[in-house]
Design an enzyme around this catalytic site. Structure first.
Site, PDB file in Angstrom:
ATOM      1  CB  CYS A  62       7.360  -1.112  28.126  1.00 32.52           C
ATOM      2  SG  CYS A  62       9.020  -1.499  28.729  1.00 32.52           S
ATOM      3  CB  CYS A 122       9.429  -9.397  16.599  1.00 30.78           C
ATOM      4  SG  CYS A 122       9.769  -8.149  17.834  1.00 30.78           S
ATOM      5  CB  CYS A 171      13.070  -1.711  16.231  1.00 29.76           C
ATOM      6  SG  CYS A 171      13.914  -3.143  15.684  1.00 29.76           S
ATOM      7  CB  CYS A 229      13.618   3.362  26.339  1.00 31.96           C
ATOM      8  SG  CYS A 229      14.225   2.009  27.364  1.00 31.96           S
ATOM      9  CD  GLU A 270       0.921  -3.168  17.218  1.00 31.37           C
ATOM     10  OE1 GLU A 270       0.073  -2.647  16.482  1.00 31.37           O
ATOM     11  OE2 GLU A 270       2.005  -2.628  17.476  1.00 31.37           O
ATOM     12  CD  GLU A 280      13.634  -5.785  30.091  1.00 31.95           C
ATOM     13  OE1 GLU A 280      13.995  -5.053  29.161  1.00 31.95           O
ATOM     14  OE2 GLU A 280      14.175  -6.892  30.321  1.00 31.95           O
ATOM     15  CB  CYS A 284      10.925   2.806  23.076  1.00 27.36           C
ATOM     16  SG  CYS A 284       9.903   1.348  22.817  1.00 27.36           S
TER      17      CYS A 284
END
Ligand code: SAH
Length: 371
Positions: free
Chosen positions: A127, A120, A350, A131, A107, A177, A134
Site C-alpha cells: 500500500c 476480507c 485488521c 498510515c 493475504e 487502497e 498499519c
C-alpha cells in the site's frame, strides 16, 4: 459504424497473452464474445460456468459447441492465484497467503460469524498510503491487483470453505487502497454483484477507503456498494498524523464526499472506522468532536481495537477508554459498535496483513533507522 472499443482491446491482448476470463465482468465478457462473432448471451453462460459452477475446464462447458470451446482454449485462459498456505485461527478465522504472477503475494481472510461469513479481500500488493498504525504500510507499495486477482480471492475462498458454507459478505479491507486501483476493483465488484456470478446484494459488498475523495465521487457514479471510510480521528491535526492522505483530502471535504455518496438516499449510510489508539485519539473530548463532525452525515461508527505488530508505535486503548468513547458517541445519538478482534493468533486481524511484500521503497529500513 458500430462503436465497440472494448472488444478490440480484448482480442489485441489475446494476440500476445491469453485473456484471463476470470476477471471479465459482464460488459467486458459480452464485448469479448461479440468480437469473436458470437452472441452476447454467451457471456452470462460463461460467467455461470466460472463463478457459479466453479469450473476452469472448457470441456465441461457443454452448452458451448466444440468449435467455440476450442477457440476459447486457444485465445483465453481461466487463471487463479495459487494458495501457498492456509492458517486457521482458534476462533475459526482463516487466512490464506496467495501467490500471484511475478512472485507477488497477498493475504485474504475469511471470518465466519453467526448469520454471516465475511471475506476480507486485498486490492493491491502492499500500500502506498503510509498510515502510521498499519503494518501493510511498512511494506511499501508494489503493484495493483488485476480484476482476476481480486475476484480470484473470492473464487478460491468459496472452494476452500466447502459446499456447506458460502461467503455472504465481502469487504475490501485487506491489503491496499481500493480506490487507487479503481478500474480493477470496480470490475471485480461488478462480478461480486452480478446475478450470473456471485450475486451479492449491494449491502453485502463494502469498499473501505482511507479517504480518496475523487475515487469516492467516481464510485458513486459507476457502482452501487456500501462505503466504509477509515476516519480514525475527529480533526485534521490528529488525522494528518495517522492517515497522511488527509493532508491532501482534509476531513471536512471528506465528510462532504460521504454526503454526496449517500446522495438521494439511494444508499443508507456510511460506516466510519475508528482505530482506538491509547492516548492518541481516544479521549472523551475526541469522542465529542467526532460526534459533532458526524452530525448530519447518515453514518455508523465501528470502533476497532488497535492490533499491534512488531515495532508498532502505538498501543490499543484500554477497555475503559473504549467504553467511555462508545458511551459518549451513543449519548450523541451515533450508532456505534466495537469490532471484535478476530484471528489475531494467526495475524489475520485488521492491519496485520503483510503478505511478505518485497519493500521496494525500503520504508521499513528507513523507519527503523529513524526510530
Ligand atoms: N486502505 C483501505 C482498506 C485497508 S485497511 C482503508 O484504509 O480503509 C482496512 C481497515 O483496517 C482500515 O480501517 C484500517 O484503518 C484498519 N487498520 C489498519 N491497521 C490497523 C491496525 N493495526 N489495527 C486495527 N485496524 C487497523
Amino acid at each position: 459504424m458500430r462503436s465497440v472499443p472494448e472488444p478490440v482491446k480484448v482480442i489485441a491482448q489475446a494476440d500476445s497473452q491469453p485473456v484471463n476470463l476470470l476477471g471479465l465482468d459482464r460488459e467486458a465478457m459480452q464485448a469479448f464474445f461479440v468480437e469473436l462473432g458470437e452472441k452476447p448471451f454467451r457471456a452470462s453462460q460463461l460467467m455461470q460456468w466460472i463463478h457459479q459452477r466453479s469450473t476452469t475446464n472448457f470441456d465441461e462447458m457443454t452448452n458451448f459447441s466444440k468449435v467455440l470451446r476450442n477457440r476459447l482454449r486457444a485465445l483465453t485462459e481461466i487463471r487463479l492465484p495459487e494458495i501457498v498456505t492456509e492458517q486457521i485461527s482458534a476462533d475459526g478465522t482463516r487466512k490464506w497467503l496467495m501467490q500471484l504472477s511475478c512472485g507477488n503475494r497477498i493475504e485474504t481472510v475469511f471470518i465466519p460469524e453467526e448469520g454471516r461469513n465475511t471475506l476480507c479481500v486485498s486490492s493491491q500488493v502492499g500500500c502506498a498510503l503510509n498510515c502510521s498504525f498499519c503494518s501493510t504500510a511498512r511494506q511499501g507499495f508494489n503493484r495493483n491487483l488485476d480484476a482476476a486477482e481480486i475476484i480470484g480471492q473470492l473464487w478460491l475462498a468459496e472452494q476452500f470453505i466447502g459446499n456447506k458454507q458460502r461467503v455472504t459478505n465481502v469487504v475490501l479491507m485487506g491489503m491496499g487502497e481500493p480506490l487507487l486501483n479503481f478500474d480493477n476493483v470496480v470490475r471485480a465488484m461488478n462480478l461480486m454483484r452480478d446475478d450470473f456470478s456471485f450475486g451479492l446484494s449491494k449491502r453485502r459488498v463494502t469498499l473501505s477507503t482511507a479517504g480518496v475523495i475523487p475515487g469516492i465521487d467516481k464510485l458513486g457514479k459507476v457502482c452501487d456498494v456500501a462505503l466504509a471510510v477509515s476516519l480514525h480521528a475527529p480533526n485534521n491535526t490528529i488525522r494528518d498524523e495517522l492517515v497522511p492522505i488527509n493532508r491532501k483530502y482534509p476531513i471536512e471535504q471528506l465528510m462532504q464526499a460521504c454526503i454526496r455518496y449517500i446522495g438521494d438516499k439511494k444508499r443508507r449510510k456510511v460506516t466510519f472506522e475508528y482505530v482506538m489508539l491509547d492516548g492518541i485519539n481516544d479521549s472523551v473530548n475526541d469522542a465529542r468532536q467526532l460526534a459533532r463532525l458526524l452530525q448530519g452525515v447518515p453514518s455508523k461508527v465501528n470502533l476497532i481495537p488497535f492490533n499491534a505488530f512488531p515495532g508498532a508505535p502505538y498501543q490499543c486503548s484500554s477497555r475503559n477508554a473504549m467504553m467511555r468513547f462508545q458511551d459518549q458517541l451513543h449519548h450523541h445519538g451515533i450508532v456505534t459498535m466495537t469490532r471484535k478482534t478476530r484471528g489475531d493468533d494467526i495475524d489475520a486481524a485488521c492491519g496485520q496483513l503483510i503478505g511478505r511484500v518485497s519493500d521496494r521503497t525500503r520504508r521499513s529500513i528507513r523507519m527503523a533507522r529513524e526510530a
